[in-house]
Design an enzyme around this catalytic site. Structure first.
Site, short mmCIF file in Angstrom:
data_model
loop_
_atom_site.label_atom_id
_atom_site.label_comp_id
_atom_site.label_asym_id
_atom_site.label_seq_id
_atom_site.Cartn_x
_atom_site.Cartn_y
_atom_site.Cartn_z
N GLN A 275 2.30 2.08 2.68
CA GLN A 275 2.70 3.08 3.69
C GLN A 275 4.13 3.56 3.49
OE1 GLN A 275 1.06 4.64 6.26
NE2 GLN A 275 -0.86 3.71 5.64
N THR B 144 -10.48 1.58 -19.24
CA THR B 144 -9.89 2.80 -19.77
C THR B 144 -9.07 3.49 -18.67
OG1 THR B 144 -11.72 3.02 -21.30
CG2 THR B 144 -10.39 5.00 -20.90
N GLY C 26 -1.64 5.99 -4.45
CA GLY C 26 -1.34 7.42 -4.56
C GLY C 26 -1.72 8.26 -3.36
N HIS C 27 -2.87 7.94 -2.73
CA HIS C 27 -3.38 8.87 -1.73
C HIS C 27 -2.61 8.83 -0.41
CE1 HIS C 27 -6.11 6.33 0.95
NE2 HIS C 27 -5.95 5.50 -0.05
N CYS D 86 -10.24 1.82 8.40
CA CYS D 86 -11.14 0.83 7.83
C CYS D 86 -11.94 0.11 8.90
CB CYS D 86 -10.36 -0.20 7.02
SG CYS D 86 -9.03 0.51 6.09
N ASN E 166 0.60 0.09 8.78
CA ASN E 166 -0.17 1.33 8.74
C ASN E 166 -0.59 1.82 10.12
OD1 ASN E 166 -1.55 -1.20 7.99
ND2 ASN E 166 -3.39 -0.03 8.34
N GLY F 41 -4.58 0.71 -3.87
CA GLY F 41 -3.69 -0.25 -3.22
C GLY F 41 -4.38 -1.58 -2.98
C1 PLP Z 1 -4.17 2.44 2.66
C2 PLP Z 1 -3.56 1.08 2.61
C3 PLP Z 1 -4.00 0.11 1.69
C4 PLP Z 1 -5.17 0.33 0.79
O1 PLP Z 1 -4.93 1.26 -0.22
P1 PLP Z 1 -6.20 1.93 -0.97
O2 PLP Z 1 -5.61 2.69 -2.10
O3 PLP Z 1 -6.87 2.80 0.05
O4 PLP Z 1 -7.06 0.81 -1.41
C5 PLP Z 1 -3.35 -1.10 1.66
N1 PLP Z 1 -2.33 -1.37 2.48
C6 PLP Z 1 -1.88 -0.47 3.38
C7 PLP Z 1 -0.73 -0.82 4.25
C8 PLP Z 1 -2.48 0.78 3.48
O5 PLP Z 1 -2.04 1.66 4.38
#
Ligand code: PLP
Length: 387
Positions: free
Chosen positions: A181, A239, A202-203, A327, A153, A73
Site C-alpha cells: 500500500q 519465464t 504493481g496494481h 478479499c 490497506n 504482492g
Molecule cells: C493488495 C495487497 C496485497 C496483495 O497484492 P496482490 O498483488 O493483489 O497479490 C498484499 N498486501 C497488501 C497490504 C495489499 O494491499
C-alpha cells in the site's frame, strides 16, 4: 446534481496509466523474444527487464541486484515468510507480526503455525499503530523474523517502520515489510529504514495486476519459492512477464517522480472528505490515525447502518467504495483490521473505505459529500437502532 462515476477504491486496485500501457505495448508484439534466448532479438526483452529492475531499485534506495520480479504482492509475502522460516528453522521458530496484516501474510503465518512455528501478534491499539516497546518486549532468543506491514490497506495507518527496522538490525533479526500500500504513495528507503525484505505490487500504483517485486537485501539468502528454470538469478523460476515488468518499472518511476506533489494533492482530497463527512453526518467516526496515514485513505464508521447497504446505494449513485477489504467481501465476518483496533461488531459492520490516487479529483470528493449524507439518512430512517 448530475450523476457521476467516482472510482474511490484505489486500495483494491488502480487504473493502469496511459504512459504505462504505452511503455508495455511494444513488448507484446515487437520485442516478444524470450529473455533467456541467446540471439540478439531476445536482447531487447532482457535489456527491458534490467531497465525495469534499475527503476524499481532506484525507487527503493536499493541496488538492482536486490530486486526480484514476482507475480504479485501475495507471492512476495509468501516467499518472504515461508522462505525465512525454512532457512532459519534450526536457529529458531518464533516470528513477530501484527493481527491486522493482509491475508497474504496472516494466512502464510497460519500455515507456519501449523508447521510448528510460533507467532506473536503485537497489539495495534485503537489508532492502529504498533509500539516499538511492545516489539522489544516480544523479541526472544529464538525470534527469527519480524514482519510488519508498512501501511494498512483498510485504515491507511503507517507504521514506525524506521524504528522497527533499527530495533531488528540491532538485535540481528530479519525484518520484512509488506509495503504494497505504501509504494508509490509515501517515501520508502530500504537503507535508511533497515528493511531486509520488502513486498510490492504493481496494481496498487497504476501498473497492471499480476506483477510484483520483492526486495531482498544482499546477503539475505532465503531459498526459492518456485523451482524451475534459471530466471531471476535462479531465485524465481518461470519465464519473465516482460511487458508487465516493463509496466511496473515505468509506473514506479512515474510515481516516485510525482510523489512529493501528488501525495500532498491526494492528502488534501482525503482531508476534505474526512472533514466534510464529520461535518455532515452525525454519529460518525474516523478509523485509524489522522497523522500517520496514507494520503489516499479514508475509513469511517457510520453508526446504525450496514456498510453493505451503504455500498449498494453508493453504487447506484455511481460511486465505487469498499466496506471491508476486497478479499473478504462476500463473507459476513467483520473486518479483522477493524476488530484488531477494538471496534465492536456493529460499528465495524457500519464502516466504509474510500481510497484515492492519481486520477482522483476534488469533484469526486464533493460528489461523495453530496450523495452520502442523504443515503445515511434514508438507511437510518429504516433502522430500528437509530433513535
Ligand atoms: C493488495 C495487497 C496485497 C496483495 O497484492 P496482490 O498483488 O493483489 O497479490 C498484499 N498486501 C497488501 C497490504 C495489499 O494491499
Amino acid at each position: 446534481m448530475e450523476k457521476r462515476f467516482v472510482y474511490a477504491d484505489n486500495a483494491a486496485t488502480t487504473r493502469v496509466s496511459d504512459e504505462v500501457v504505452a511503455a508495455m505495448l511494444p513488448y507484446f508484439t515487437e520485442y516478444y523474444g524470450n529473455p533467456s534466448a541467446v540471439y540478439g532479438f531476445a536482447g531487447k526483452a532482457k535489456t527491458a527487464i534490467e531497465n525495469a529492475r534499475a527503476q524499481v531499485a532506484a525507487a527503493l534506495g536499493a541496488t538492482p541486484g536486490e530486486i526480484y520480479f514476482v507475480s504479485c504482492g501475495t507471492e512476495a509475502d509468501n516467499w518472504a515468510l515461508k522462505g525465512t522460516a525454512r532457512m532459519l528453522a534450526e536457529k529458531g521458530r518464533h516470528i513477530i507480526s501484527t493481527p491486522f496484516e493482509h491475508h497474504a501474510i496472516l494466512h502464510s503465518l497460519n500455515t507456519l503455525e501449523k508447521e510448528g512455528f510460533e507467532v506473536t501478534y503485537l497489539p495495534v491499539y485503537d489508532n492502529g499503530r504498533v509500539k516499538v516497546e511492545d516489539l522489544k518486549a516480544a523479541i526472544r532468543p529464538d525470534t527469527i523474523l519480524v514482519s510488519v506491514m508498512f501501511a494498512n490497506n483498510e485504515i491507511g495507518t503507517i507504521q514506525p517502520i524506521a524504528e522497527i527496522g533499527a530495533v531488528c538490525r540491532e538485535r540481528g533479526i530479519l525484518f520484512h515489510t509488506d509495503a504494497v500500500q505504501a509504494i508509490g504513495h509515501v517515501p520508502v528507503d530500504v537503507q535508511a529504514m533497515n528493511i531486509d525484505m520488502l513486498s510490492l505490487s504493481g496494481h496498487k500504483f497504476h501498473a497492471p495486476k499480476g506483477i510484483g517485486a520483492m526486495y531482498l537485501r544482499k546477503g539475505v539468502g532465503i531459498p526459492n519459492f518456485m523451482d524451475g528454470g534459471g530466471q531471476e538469478k535462479k531465485r524465481r523460476a518461470g519465464t519473465e512477464n516482460v511487458p508487465y515488468i516493463v509496466g511496473l518499472g515505468k509506473a514506479i518511476e512515474i510515481a516516485t517522480q510525482k510523489l512529493p506533489e501528488e501525495s500532498k494533492r491526494v492528502a488534501a482530497l482525503r482531508d476534505r472528505l474526512m472533514d466534510g463527512l464529520l461535518e455532515r453526518i452525525p454519529d460518525i467516526k474516523i478509523n485509524g490515525d489522522r497523522e500517520n496515514r496514507l494520503p489516499g485513505n479514508v475509513n469511517v464508521s457510520i453508526k446504525y447502518v450496514e456498510g453493505e447497504s451503504l455500498l449498494m446505494m453508493l453504487d447506484m449513485q455511481g460511486v465505487c467504495a469498499a466496506s471491508g477489504s476486497a478479499c473478504t467481501s462476500g463473507s459476513l465476518d467483520p473486518s479483522h483490521v477493524l476488530m484488531a483496533i477494538g471496534l465492536d461488531h456493529a460499528t465495524a459492520h457500519g464502516s466504509l473505505r474510500f481510497s484515492f490516487a492519481d486520477y482522483s479529483t476534488q469533484e469526486d470528493i464533493d460528489y461523495i459529500l453530496e450523495v452520502l449524507p442523504p443515503i445515511v439518512e434514508k438507511l437510518r430512517a429504516m433502522s430500528p437502532l437509530a433513535k
